[in-house]
Design a protein around this motif. Structure first.
Motif, short mmCIF file in Angstrom:
data_model
loop_
_atom_site.label_atom_id
_atom_site.label_comp_id
_atom_site.label_asym_id
_atom_site.label_seq_id
_atom_site.Cartn_x
_atom_site.Cartn_y
_atom_site.Cartn_z
N LYS A 134 36.91 46.72 47.59
CA LYS A 134 37.96 47.76 47.64
C LYS A 134 37.91 48.66 46.41
CE LYS A 134 39.64 44.53 50.48
NZ LYS A 134 38.85 43.30 50.54
N TRP A 136 37.51 51.89 45.71
CA TRP A 136 37.60 53.10 46.53
C TRP A 136 36.87 54.29 45.92
CZ3 TRP A 136 38.15 51.62 51.06
CH2 TRP A 136 38.96 50.52 51.37
N ASP A 154 39.18 58.83 47.52
CA ASP A 154 39.41 57.49 46.97
C ASP A 154 40.89 57.13 46.96
OD1 ASP A 154 39.66 59.51 44.98
OD2 ASP A 154 39.37 58.05 43.39
N ARG A 158 42.61 54.21 49.22
CA ARG A 158 43.39 53.13 48.58
C ARG A 158 44.79 53.06 49.19
NH1 ARG A 158 44.50 54.92 43.41
NH2 ARG A 158 46.48 55.60 44.25
N GLN A 162 46.35 49.98 51.44
CA GLN A 162 47.58 49.28 51.09
C GLN A 162 48.55 49.26 52.27
OE1 GLN A 162 48.62 51.34 47.45
NE2 GLN A 162 47.42 49.93 46.21
#
Length: 167
Positions: A134, A136, A154, A158, A162
C-alpha cells in the motif's frame, strides 16, 4: 480493498458506458508516437505530440473510431481500457498476444478487466510490491507515470483504500 481503490481512482465512473462498451480514455500523444506522427498535421485532435485535448467522455469513442480509420492497431493501443484503464499498448503485459485480443477481452466484462490488471501488475515486481505494501506513491508512479502527483493519484488511492478497507 487495494484493488478496489485502484479501480475507483482509475475509472472514476462505471467500467462500462451506457451502451455496454468499456470505459476508455483516448490518448492522442500515444497515437502520435505509435503511428510515427504521420497524422499530426492533418488530424491534430487525434494525433498530437502533446498530451491533453481529451474532451468529454462522450468524445472518446468517436476519437478512437476516427483514429482507427487511419491506423487501427495504433488507435487501439492508444486508449486506456476498462475498470483499471490499462493502455492498449500494454496488451502483452496484460496477458494478451495482440491488442485486438486485449480489446475483445475488455468487451466481455469485469472479470476480464480484473484478469488483465492482475497479469499486468504481476509483470512488474515493483508494482506488485507497492500494491501489496500500500505504498501509494510508488504504485501511482509506476502505474500512472512520473506526473502522478499532479493528479493526486497517490492521495486518491490511499483515501479510496481507507474507505474500502473500512478504516
Amino acid at each position: 480493498a487495494a484493488i478496489r481503490a485502484v479501480a475507483e481512482v482509475e475509472t472514476k465512473r462505471d467500467s462500462f458506458d451506457e451502451v455496454g462498451r468499456p470505459t476508455i480514455l483516448y490518448e492522442r500523444h500515444y497515437f502520435a508516437r505509435i503511428s510515427g506522427g504521420g497524422f499530426n498535421r492533418t488530424h491534430p485532435d487525434i494525433s498530437n505530440g502533446s498530451a491533453g485535448g481529451y474532451g468529454r467522455f462522450s468524445a472518446q469513442y468517436p476519437k478512437l473510431t476516427r483514429a482507427a480509420t487511419l491506423n487501427e492497431s495504433a488507435a487501439l493501443q492508444s486508449a486506456s481500457w476498462g475498470m483499471f484503464q490499462i493502455m492498449g499498448a500494454n496488451h502483452a503485459a496484460a496477458g494478451h498476444a495482440t491488442v485486438a485480443a486485449f480489446v475483445d477481452a475488455m468487451m466481455t466484462g469485469p472479470a476480464a478487466h480484473l484478469a488483465a490488471f492482475v497479469a499486468f501488475i504481476q509483470t512488474s515486481p515493483a508494482l506488485t510490491r507497492a500494491l501489496r505494501d500500500k505504498n501509494w506513491a510508488d504504485f501511482a508512479r509506476g502505474y500512472n507515470g512520473p506526473g502522478y502527483a499532479r493528479n493526486n493519484y497517490d492521495v486518491e488511492m490511499r483515501n479510496a483504500y481507507q474507505r474500502h478497507a473500512g478504516r
